[in-house]
Enzyme design. Structure first.
Site, PDB file in Angstrom:
ATOM      1  N   GLU A 270     -12.791  20.453  56.718  1.00  0.00           N
ATOM      2  CA  GLU A 270     -12.765  18.989  56.640  1.00  0.00           C
ATOM      3  C   GLU A 270     -11.448  18.644  55.953  1.00  0.00           C
ATOM      4  O   GLU A 270     -11.290  18.842  54.757  1.00  0.00           O
ATOM      5  CB  GLU A 270     -13.981  18.476  55.854  1.00  0.00           C
ATOM      6  CG  GLU A 270     -14.323  17.025  56.136  1.00  0.00           C
ATOM      7  CD  GLU A 270     -13.526  16.063  55.284  1.00  0.00           C
ATOM      8  OE1 GLU A 270     -12.518  15.526  55.806  1.00  0.00           O
ATOM      9  OE2 GLU A 270     -13.889  15.852  54.131  1.00  0.00           O
ATOM     10  N   CYS A 304     -10.121  10.794  52.401  1.00  0.00           N
ATOM     11  CA  CYS A 304      -9.518  11.256  53.654  1.00  0.00           C
ATOM     12  C   CYS A 304      -9.860  10.352  54.823  1.00  0.00           C
ATOM     13  O   CYS A 304      -9.105  10.280  55.798  1.00  0.00           O
ATOM     14  CB  CYS A 304      -9.933  12.694  53.937  1.00  0.00           C
ATOM     15  SG  CYS A 304     -11.718  12.944  53.940  1.00  0.00           S
TER      16      CYS A 304
END
Length: 498
Positions: A270, A304
């Site tokens: 991720e 993010c």
């Protein structure tokens, strides 16, 4: 608005009480001769010390996880795993206030965010996987087929993938740990979890909760902290590790993937993002301005999946920019322990310098600095920053900043907006604001990202898979897909003789 005006002194006073945490290796809470300091990013004051695990401790943790997987019934006893996850959920809820205060002090997360995705919401992931286990079949019947005149029965069994090396980033340490650990445990894996060197104390607090309040067997969960690179490298290359899961930057993710390739470990990542929020000409611009401004300032832009590019109709560019700037100037930032504060500091002076350098280069490349672009002391604060007239191919439009910096890019029509949004090596998230919901969904289907929000829709939930396309990562966390990342499939067949 100065930091002093928002009461940073209170945080400094709280930080003078030093916190010390321990490693969890093979069921025992231990310390190391060497420790490293963790600092409050709102003040620069010491929060406490974390044990500085070296290669020896990482090796011991991996060895314990291997033994627990190979010699105990953890991987096959579903009912016991459910019991332990239930215990873990209760223990985390019972200790949530300790996690909250530590997160505010060490991560710099505003108190208001700890009641959401920083602390409270991630704990529900544990409950989700305990409940999912109660309703999950680990065997799938494929029925019989005839082969050479004889019937054959086939089925598929889902097995635990093995020993998991889990490495998390600093920005949401509890959420990132909960996105990995409960799913791995639910699948029957054993885990070595390594916290980020910038926020080790929060992750090590989880170690103490697990050791002291659950029946999870020795070796099933091991948690280490380290300021060194070597332990993480060992976790990604060790022959006894079967799965590597990492959350962090794309450059580091690439290195981990390359390191794991030698032994063909299962890897899921991720990574970064440069998500675009598209404002169509029929949207309410005031609402769009508020949404864009407060989104980029959430946790000082250290997320993010935050929408860091704002795509606006070319002929409405200046109007929308003015409204976003007005909203940004009203974002309350400062002492994160103050419940009225929305935005705290960035994690370190090093990160603040990186952010400032990118803003300065953006202006040199032709972007217009509308508001912000300034450091605020004490602590590592950076003012909410708005850059207008941004070239979609420029560094500030292409690279992840990880700070409260929003880049506004004009577009001509829907096709142009989609082209600009997809003009990125990343593909994590995105969004659209429009009065026409069907139009917004149609645009979302053209954007190559793992998550997408229409008119502010919230996709973050334990049952929703999260992850990205392209260089934003491989695989998914949370949801049923998150469980499957920690499983292997084994196909069985037997000849039917009677």
């Amino acid at each position: 608005m100065s930091v002093q005006e928002n009461g940073a002194t209170a945080v400094a006073d709280a930080a003078t009480t030093e916190v010390a945490k321990r490693l969890l290796i093979d069921g025992k809470l231990t310390t190391t001769e060497r420790t490293f300091a963790s600092y409050n990013p709102a003040t620069g004051e010491l929060v406490g010390y974390a044990p500085d695990a070296g290669v020896e401790e990482a090796e011991a943790a991996i060895r314990a996880a291997r033994r627990a997987f190979d010699t105990t019934t953890w991987s096959t006893d579903v009912e016991f795993r459910i019991k332990c996850l239930d215990q873990l959920y209760k223990a985390l809820r019972d200790n949530v206030e300790e996690l909250r205060e530590l997160t505010i002090a060490e991560v710099g997360a505003p108190r208001i965010l700890t009641h959401g995705n920083q602390v409270d919401a991630p704990l529900e992931i544990v409950k989700y996987y305990a409940d999912l286990l109660r309703n999950t079949e680990f065997t799938e019947d494929l029925g019989d087929v005839e082969f050479r005149g004889q019937p054959h029965r086939r089925w598929v069994e889902k097995e635990a993938a093995g020993v998991v090396a889990a490495i998390v980033a600093y920005n949401y340490p509890t959420q990132l740990a909960m996105a990995k650990l409960p799913a791995a445990l639910a699948a029957g894996c054993t885990v070595v979890l390594k916290g980020a060197p910038d926020t080790p104390l929060v992750t090590q607090a989880l170690a103490e909760i697990i050791a002291e309040h659950t029946d999870i067997p020795a070796g099933v969960v091991n948690i280490i902290s380290s300021s060194q690179v070597a332990p993480g490298e060992l976790m990604t290359t060790h022959p006894d590790v079967d799965v590597v899961t990492f959350t962090g930057s794309t450059p580091v993710g690439k290195k981990i993937m390359a390191a794991a390739a030698d032994s063909l470990k299962k890897v899921f990542l991720e990574l970064g993002g440069k998500s675009a929020l598209i404002v169509l000409e029929d949207a309410d611009f005031a609402t769009a301005a508020q949404f864009a401004a407060f989104s980029i300032c959430s946790h000082a832009g250290q997320g993010c999946a935050l929408t860091t590019r704002l795509l606006v109709p070319r002929d409405k560019h200046d109007e929308i920019v003015a409204q976003v700037a007005g909203m940004m100037q009203h974002v309350p930032y400062g002492d994160p322990s103050n419940p009225k504060i929305y935005m705290g500091p960035v994690i370190s002076e090093k990160q603040r310098e990186k952010i400032h350098g990118m803003v300065e280069r953006a202006v040199a490349d032709g972007a217009t600095l509308v508001t912000g672009g300034e450091k605020v002391d004490p602590g590592w604060f950076y003012k909410p920053t708005l850059l207008a007239n941004v070239d979609p191919d420029s560094e500030i439009a292409q690279e992840e900043v990880f700070g409260p910096v929003l880049a506004v890019i004009p577009f001509d029509d829907d096709d142009d907006a989609v082209r600009i949004a997809n003009n990125s090596k990343y593909g994590l998230s995105g969004g659209v604001l429009t009065a026409d919901e069907e139009r917004g969904i149609a645009i979302g289907r053209r954007i190559r990202t793992g998550t997408f929000s229409v008119n502010g829709g919230n996709y973050f939930s334990p049952d929703v898979p999260f992850g990205g396309y392209k260089q934003s990562g491989i695989g998914r966390e949370m949801g049923r897909a998150g469980l499957e990342e920690f499983q292997q499939l084994k196909a069985f067949s037997k000849a039917v003789t009677s």
